[in-house]
Write a protein that holds these residues in place. Structure first.
Motif, PDB file in Angstrom:
ATOM      1  N   THR A  71     -42.258 -46.749  -1.591  1.00  0.00           N
ATOM      2  CA  THR A  71     -44.676 -47.147  -1.472  1.00  0.00           C
ATOM      3  C   THR A  71     -44.544 -48.503  -1.917  1.00  0.00           C
ATOM      4  O   THR A  71     -45.763 -48.606  -2.549  1.00  0.00           O
ATOM      5  CB  THR A  71     -44.600 -46.006  -3.495  1.00  0.00           C
ATOM      6  OG1 THR A  71     -42.634 -47.120  -4.251  1.00  0.00           O
ATOM      7  CG2 THR A  71     -43.574 -45.129  -2.146  1.00  0.00           C
ATOM      8  N   THR A  72     -44.078 -49.416  -1.779  1.00  0.00           N
ATOM      9  CA  THR A  72     -44.244 -50.822  -2.205  1.00  0.00           C
ATOM     10  C   THR A  72     -44.192 -51.377  -0.689  1.00  0.00           C
ATOM     11  O   THR A  72     -43.425 -51.329  -0.031  1.00  0.00           O
ATOM     12  CB  THR A  72     -43.521 -51.596  -3.218  1.00  0.00           C
ATOM     13  OG1 THR A  72     -42.074 -51.935  -2.398  1.00  0.00           O
ATOM     14  CG2 THR A  72     -43.042 -51.397  -4.240  1.00  0.00           C
ATOM     15  N   ASN A  92     -41.056 -38.899   2.856  1.00  0.00           N
ATOM     16  CA  ASN A  92     -41.113 -38.779   1.307  1.00  0.00           C
ATOM     17  C   ASN A  92     -40.885 -39.489   0.349  1.00  0.00           C
ATOM     18  O   ASN A  92     -40.232 -40.326   0.601  1.00  0.00           O
ATOM     19  CB  ASN A  92     -39.043 -37.970   2.016  1.00  0.00           C
ATOM     20  CG  ASN A  92     -39.473 -37.055   0.750  1.00  0.00           C
ATOM     21  OD1 ASN A  92     -39.663 -36.181  -0.328  1.00  0.00           O
ATOM     22  ND2 ASN A  92     -37.335 -37.094   0.382  1.00  0.00           N
ATOM     23  N   ALA A  93     -41.211 -39.051  -0.931  1.00  0.00           N
ATOM     24  CA  ALA A  93     -41.446 -39.952  -1.737  1.00  0.00           C
ATOM     25  C   ALA A  93     -41.377 -38.555  -3.245  1.00  0.00           C
ATOM     26  O   ALA A  93     -42.198 -37.471  -3.074  1.00  0.00           O
ATOM     27  CB  ALA A  93     -42.949 -40.788  -1.971  1.00  0.00           C
ATOM     28  N   ALA A 115     -48.077 -43.616  -3.767  1.00  0.00           N
ATOM     29  CA  ALA A 115     -46.731 -42.476  -3.531  1.00  0.00           C
ATOM     30  C   ALA A 115     -46.791 -42.144  -2.740  1.00  0.00           C
ATOM     31  O   ALA A 115     -46.017 -42.404  -0.531  1.00  0.00           O
ATOM     32  CB  ALA A 115     -46.034 -42.783  -4.535  1.00  0.00           C
ATOM     33  N   ASN A 116     -47.577 -41.022  -2.358  1.00  0.00           N
ATOM     34  CA  ASN A 116     -48.255 -39.788  -1.994  1.00  0.00           C
ATOM     35  C   ASN A 116     -48.921 -39.696  -0.962  1.00  0.00           C
ATOM     36  O   ASN A 116     -48.883 -38.535  -0.450  1.00  0.00           O
ATOM     37  CB  ASN A 116     -47.885 -38.647  -2.629  1.00  0.00           C
ATOM     38  CG  ASN A 116     -46.976 -38.728  -3.959  1.00  0.00           C
ATOM     39  OD1 ASN A 116     -46.557 -38.393  -5.148  1.00  0.00           O
ATOM     40  ND2 ASN A 116     -45.715 -38.455  -3.146  1.00  0.00           N
ATOM     41  N   LEU A 123     -46.808 -46.352   6.802  1.00  0.00           N
ATOM     42  CA  LEU A 123     -45.605 -45.808   7.187  1.00  0.00           C
ATOM     43  C   LEU A 123     -45.632 -45.011   8.998  1.00  0.00           C
ATOM     44  O   LEU A 123     -45.691 -45.422  10.183  1.00  0.00           O
ATOM     45  CB  LEU A 123     -44.668 -44.767   7.080  1.00  0.00           C
ATOM     46  CG  LEU A 123     -43.823 -45.451   5.769  1.00  0.00           C
ATOM     47  CD1 LEU A 123     -42.547 -44.048   4.842  1.00  0.00           C
ATOM     48  CD2 LEU A 123     -43.183 -46.218   6.118  1.00  0.00           C
ATOM     49  N   ILE A 124     -47.434 -44.247   8.766  1.00  0.00           N
ATOM     50  CA  ILE A 124     -47.785 -43.833   9.871  1.00  0.00           C
ATOM     51  C   ILE A 124     -48.850 -45.585  11.206  1.00  0.00           C
ATOM     52  O   ILE A 124     -48.032 -45.133  12.197  1.00  0.00           O
ATOM     53  CB  ILE A 124     -48.419 -43.097   9.475  1.00  0.00           C
ATOM     54  CG1 ILE A 124     -47.495 -41.590   9.015  1.00  0.00           C
ATOM     55  CG2 ILE A 124     -49.790 -42.616  11.695  1.00  0.00           C
ATOM     56  CD1 ILE A 124     -49.035 -40.527   8.862  1.00  0.00           C
ATOM     57  N   LYS A 125     -49.058 -45.597  10.242  1.00  0.00           N
ATOM     58  CA  LYS A 125     -49.372 -46.932  10.866  1.00  0.00           C
ATOM     59  C   LYS A 125     -48.710 -48.044  11.662  1.00  0.00           C
ATOM     60  O   LYS A 125     -48.827 -48.124  12.610  1.00  0.00           O
ATOM     61  CB  LYS A 125     -50.530 -47.590  10.056  1.00  0.00           C
ATOM     62  CG  LYS A 125     -51.866 -48.906  10.611  1.00  0.00           C
ATOM     63  CD  LYS A 125     -52.485 -49.606   9.824  1.00  0.00           C
ATOM     64  CE  LYS A 125     -51.900 -49.696   8.703  1.00  0.00           C
ATOM     65  NZ  LYS A 125     -53.255 -50.589   7.677  1.00  0.00           N
TER      66      LYS A 125
END
Length: 264
Positions: A71-72, A92-93, A115-116, A123-125
């Motif tokens: 998430t960072t 997943n987080a 985070a969510n 991540l998609i980008k």
């Protein structure tokens, strides 16, 4: 059924235990090379060793791990420093803590959204264009059944994950769909994980009832009369990542033992 993904590379987040590990196990057994990531190095290393020793894993499937907070920005950089291109990404987080919305300040909301919602988007980008160039890509976001049937004490999760759902509904239907890239959300209901037990423990403390009584009551409200297992959740994820799911994109796949009462 041969899922047609042997030899592909997958990034699986939050994979040291629970649903993330269930997804990694299912993918490894299909011959997928996996890079698993989670914050706790000791637990993550044990998960990696478990995957490597899995008797159902084909000999050629590789297992790697990175202990980092996905998430960072620093955590994501650590992952992409090891490997840049992935054919499969499972985001997943850990979900935000339960509570009363009156107690949540701006920082609590921003942490939940970061985070969510924003982490999966980052991540998609970082991966979809490479997937599109290669003509194959699968992104599965592990969200929550609360996106479809909100849970009052999980307002942080309801809000942040609903934001991700709206984003995915749009981006999944861009030209990426014609380039072999699918993006779907997998919505778990009550699965037998530490997260579920933590939520139930909070309810037990609040009501003064024994934990098992709380859990039994929850089971009785599920038509299947049980909690799901990480293994069966992983199997659903693996199918969404397969060549057979190429015509499914922008979908919210609910796995909750029939608990959601609606028709649609």
């Amino acid at each position: 059924m041969d899922l047609g993904i042997a030899g592909k590379w997958a990034l699986v987040c939050g994979a040291s235990k629970g649903l993330g590990l269930g997804c990694a196990e299912a993918l490894v057994r299909e011959g997928v090379n996996v890079l698993i990531v989670a914050r706790g190095e000791e637990t993550l290393k044990a998960a990696a060793e478990k995957l490597k020793a899995d008797k159902g894993k084909p000999a050629g499937a590789s297992v790697q791990y990175v202990a980092a907070d996905i998430t960072t920005p620093e955590g994501r950089a650590a992952v992409f420093a090891l490997r840049k291109d992935f054919d499969i990404v499972v985001t997943n987080a850990g979900g935000p803590p339960p509570g009363d919305f009156r107690d949540w300040d701006r920082d609590a909301w921003l942490k939940a959204v970061d985070a969510n919602m924003l982490t999966p988007i980052e991540l998609i980008k970082a991966t979809v264009d490479g997937m599109a160039a290669r003509g194959f890509g699968r992104i599965v976001n592990i969200t929550s059944s609360s996106v479809k049937s909100p849970i009052d004490i999980l307002g942080l999760s309801n809000g942040a994950r609903s934001g991700l759902t709206g984003f995915v509904a749009g981006v999944a239907r861009t030209k990426l769909a014609a380039q072999g890239v699918t993006i779907n959300n997998l919505l778990p209901g009550a699965f037998d994980t530490d997260r579920l037990r933590g939520t139930m423990s909070g309810a037990a403390q609040k009501t003064g009832q024994p934990l098992e009584a709380i859990m039994d009551a929850r089971r009785k409200n599920i038509p299947a009369q049980r909690f799901g297992t990480p293994e069966e959740f992983g199997a659903i994820c693996a199918f969404l990542c397969s060549t057979h799911a190429a015509y499914m994109t922008g979908q919210n796949v609910l796995a909750d033992g029939g608990a959601y009462p609606g028709t649609y």
